[in-house]
Design a protein around this motif. Structure first.
Motif, PDB file in Angstrom:
ATOM      1  N   GLU A 160       0.817  -1.225   0.000  1.00 49.48           N
ATOM      2  CA  GLU A 160       0.000   0.000   0.000  1.00 49.48           C
ATOM      3  C   GLU A 160       0.846   1.268   0.000  1.00 49.48           C
ATOM      4  O   GLU A 160       0.315   2.359  -0.175  1.00 49.48           O
ATOM      5  CB  GLU A 160      -0.938   0.005   1.213  1.00 49.48           C
ATOM      6  N   ARG A 161       2.143   1.114   0.196  1.00 45.45           N
ATOM      7  CA  ARG A 161       3.015   2.305   0.264  1.00 45.45           C
ATOM      8  C   ARG A 161       3.283   2.906  -1.109  1.00 45.45           C
ATOM      9  O   ARG A 161       3.678   4.069  -1.202  1.00 45.45           O
ATOM     10  CB  ARG A 161       4.356   1.937   0.911  1.00 45.45           C
ATOM     11  N   ILE A 162       3.085   2.116  -2.165  1.00 38.38           N
ATOM     12  CA  ILE A 162       3.477   2.591  -3.490  1.00 38.38           C
ATOM     13  C   ILE A 162       2.296   2.567  -4.451  1.00 38.38           C
ATOM     14  O   ILE A 162       1.278   1.910  -4.232  1.00 38.38           O
ATOM     15  CB  ILE A 162       4.625   1.738  -4.082  1.00 38.38           C
ATOM     16  N   HIS A 163       2.473   3.296  -5.530  1.00 39.41           N
ATOM     17  CA  HIS A 163       1.568   3.221  -6.689  1.00 39.41           C
ATOM     18  C   HIS A 163       2.408   2.638  -7.819  1.00 39.41           C
ATOM     19  O   HIS A 163       3.322   3.284  -8.338  1.00 39.41           O
ATOM     20  CB  HIS A 163       1.049   4.605  -7.061  1.00 39.41           C
ATOM     21  N   ALA A 164       2.107   1.381  -8.180  1.00 42.88           N
ATOM     22  CA  ALA A 164       2.878   0.693  -9.218  1.00 42.88           C
ATOM     23  C   ALA A 164       2.077   0.623 -10.505  1.00 42.88           C
ATOM     24  O   ALA A 164       0.858   0.444 -10.486  1.00 42.88           O
ATOM     25  CB  ALA A 164       3.259  -0.710  -8.755  1.00 42.88           C
ATOM     26  N   VAL A 165       2.768   0.740 -11.625  1.00 37.62           N
ATOM     27  CA  VAL A 165       2.135   0.639 -12.940  1.00 37.62           C
ATOM     28  C   VAL A 165       3.097  -0.047 -13.895  1.00 37.62           C
ATOM     29  O   VAL A 165       4.316   0.118 -13.787  1.00 37.62           O
ATOM     30  CB  VAL A 165       1.715   2.028 -13.472  1.00 37.62           C
ATOM     31  N   SER A 166       2.549  -0.857 -14.793  1.00 36.50           N
ATOM     32  CA  SER A 166       3.351  -1.480 -15.844  1.00 36.50           C
ATOM     33  C   SER A 166       3.296  -0.611 -17.083  1.00 36.50           C
ATOM     34  O   SER A 166       2.207  -0.236 -17.534  1.00 36.50           O
ATOM     35  CB  SER A 166       2.818  -2.878 -16.157  1.00 36.50           C
ATOM     36  N   ALA A 167       4.464  -0.285 -17.640  1.00 36.93           N
ATOM     37  CA  ALA A 167       4.493   0.545 -18.847  1.00 36.93           C
ATOM     38  C   ALA A 167       3.813  -0.170 -20.013  1.00 36.93           C
ATOM     39  O   ALA A 167       3.018   0.419 -20.741  1.00 36.93           O
ATOM     40  CB  ALA A 167       5.936   0.899 -19.205  1.00 36.93           C
ATOM     41  N   VAL A 168       4.122  -1.463 -20.183  1.00 38.33           N
ATOM     42  CA  VAL A 168       3.473  -2.256 -21.237  1.00 38.33           C
ATOM     43  C   VAL A 168       2.098  -2.671 -20.727  1.00 38.33           C
ATOM     44  O   VAL A 168       1.986  -3.297 -19.681  1.00 38.33           O
ATOM     45  CB  VAL A 168       4.301  -3.494 -21.602  1.00 38.33           C
ATOM     46  N   PRO A 169       1.033  -2.335 -21.434  1.00 40.59           N
ATOM     47  CA  PRO A 169      -0.314  -2.621 -20.950  1.00 40.59           C
ATOM     48  C   PRO A 169      -0.623  -4.110 -20.929  1.00 40.59           C
ATOM     49  O   PRO A 169       0.048  -4.921 -21.568  1.00 40.59           O
ATOM     50  CB  PRO A 169      -1.217  -1.906 -21.978  1.00 40.59           C
ATOM     51  N   ALA A 170      -1.674  -4.465 -20.210  1.00 39.13           N
ATOM     52  CA  ALA A 170      -2.126  -5.852 -20.146  1.00 39.13           C
ATOM     53  C   ALA A 170      -2.481  -6.352 -21.547  1.00 39.13           C
ATOM     54  O   ALA A 170      -3.038  -5.631 -22.364  1.00 39.13           O
ATOM     55  CB  ALA A 170      -3.354  -5.968 -19.237  1.00 39.13           C
ATOM     56  N   GLY A 171      -2.108  -7.603 -21.811  1.00 41.46           N
ATOM     57  CA  GLY A 171      -2.459  -8.222 -23.078  1.00 41.46           C
ATOM     58  C   GLY A 171      -1.545  -7.901 -24.233  1.00 41.46           C
ATOM     59  O   GLY A 171      -1.786  -8.334 -25.363  1.00 41.46           O
ATOM     60  N   VAL A 172      -0.467  -7.161 -23.976  1.00 36.63           N
ATOM     61  CA  VAL A 172       0.444  -6.732 -25.039  1.00 36.63           C
ATOM     62  C   VAL A 172       1.795  -7.420 -24.870  1.00 36.63           C
ATOM     63  O   VAL A 172       2.355  -7.461 -23.779  1.00 36.63           O
ATOM     64  CB  VAL A 172       0.625  -5.197 -25.033  1.00 36.63           C
ATOM     65  N   GLU A 173       2.309  -7.972 -25.952  1.00 38.32           N
ATOM     66  CA  GLU A 173       3.613  -8.633 -25.946  1.00 38.32           C
ATOM     67  C   GLU A 173       4.701  -7.549 -25.908  1.00 38.32           C
ATOM     68  O   GLU A 173       4.678  -6.624 -26.698  1.00 38.32           O
ATOM     69  CB  GLU A 173       3.731  -9.487 -27.212  1.00 38.32           C
TER      70      GLU A 173
END
Length: 323
Positions: free
Chosen positions: A56-69
């Motif tokens: 809960e301490r961080i806000h994480a995000v993946s640069a490559v979106p879901a479903g993308v190779e």
């Protein structure tokens, strides 16, 4: 219609779908938080590790979106801007993200963004080592669009022990970006570390009991897993899942399957399975999923899947194929 003609048609379809998927990958949107430590991971496994360690301490995000190779995904200008505004950027390295060098060079304030190259310090497998073993023609390690994928196989996360070291690098980056919560990050990593150890034990105990060791895969992503657990992969396509096999490659694979009485061809979910299924149908064998964990689909994320649940499913399918 002979098998080579069918496979040529399948390759065209597979490559076409891969191009469309790559195009969809630019519809990403990296959103940052105003009140948490912002962590941008280049692709799914690193996002998963960061989320488990940061909680809960961080806000994480993946640069490559879901479903993308991720191999050929490239960020838009806004993506780059958001990454550079984050507190921590974690990427795989070893040639996976061809866009990272330019992004890091674009930083005006070299101290404003903490960066972690997760594969740094790992014992990486040289790309040419298993290119030569399997006979694939990928001189220079560039695909048709000119993307250079480096001198090493980047898929190190498919070794649980490598993944554990990568997660530790993420933990160290979080502690540097947010030293006030270092103790919490250390505790969360200790739990995660134990999960990697248990996964490694399960793979070793299970696969060591099987007499068959040869797997045929659509994408040559499993060298680290094979190295750790005594398996041998024969791949239809190369280090990138849209690299086109030659006619000679296909003949060797066809002969290998017949000689070793292989009953399954493994494919993955983020690229077309047309080529693997065409080959399997012609040889009257079946297909199974072996997920390289380069990304999850929206459905998998909504179902609560993660690195460990997918690796468990991979193990189940390996047992089914190798019994």
């Amino acid at each position: 219609m002979n098998i080579r003609t069918k496979l040529a048609g399948a390759m065209a379809v597979a490559l076409g779908i891969a191009v469309l998927a790559g195009g969809c990958g630019n519809n990403s949107g990296i959103e940052l938080s105003a009140d948490k430590t912002n962590v941008v991971a280049s692709f799914y496994p690193l996002y998963d590790f960061a989320s488990k360690i940061g909680g809960e301490r961080i806000h994480a995000v993946s640069a490559v979106p879901a479903g993308v190779e991720p191999h050929d995904w490239e960020p838009k200008t806004r993506d780059i801007s958001q990454i550079l505004k984050a507190d921590l950027f974690v990427y795989q390295g070893a040639g996976l993200e061809g866009w990272v060098d330019d992004l890091l060079k674009s930083r005006k304030d070299k101290n404003s963004l903490i960066t972690v190259e997760a594969s740094a310090g790992l014992e990486l497998i040289k790309a040419e080592d298993h290119e030569e073993e399997e006979g694939h023609e990928e001189e220079g390690h560039e695909d048709e669009e000119g993307h250079d994928h480096g001198d090493f196989d980047p898929h190190a996360w498919l070794s649980p022990m490598n993944a554990k070291k990568m997660a530790e690098a993420v933990k160290n980056g979080l502690a540097e970006a947010d030293p006030a919560n270092k103790t919490e990050y250390e505790a969360n990593f200790a739990k995660l570390s134990a999960s990697f150890d248990e996964l490694d034990r399960k793979y070793r105990d299970t696969l060591s009991k099987l007499t068959k060791k040869d797997i045929v895969v659509s994408h040559k992503a499993f060298a680290y897993l094979c190295r750790d657990y005594g398996l041998n992969q024969v791949a239809i396509m190369g280090l990138t899942p849209d690299s086109e096999p030659t006619a000679q490659d296909m003949k060797k694979i066809n002969d290998f399957i017949k000689e070793h009485q292989v009953k399954y061809i493994f494919f993955e979910e983020l690229v077309s399975d047309k080529l693997a299924k065409t080959l399997a149908n012609d040889l009257k064998i079946e297909t199974l999923v072996l997920n390289p964990l380069e990304g999850l689909t929206d459905a998998q994320l909504k179902a609560g899947e993660d690195y460990f649940s997918i690796m468990e499913k991979n193990l189940q399918n390996l047992v089914k194929a190798l019994q």
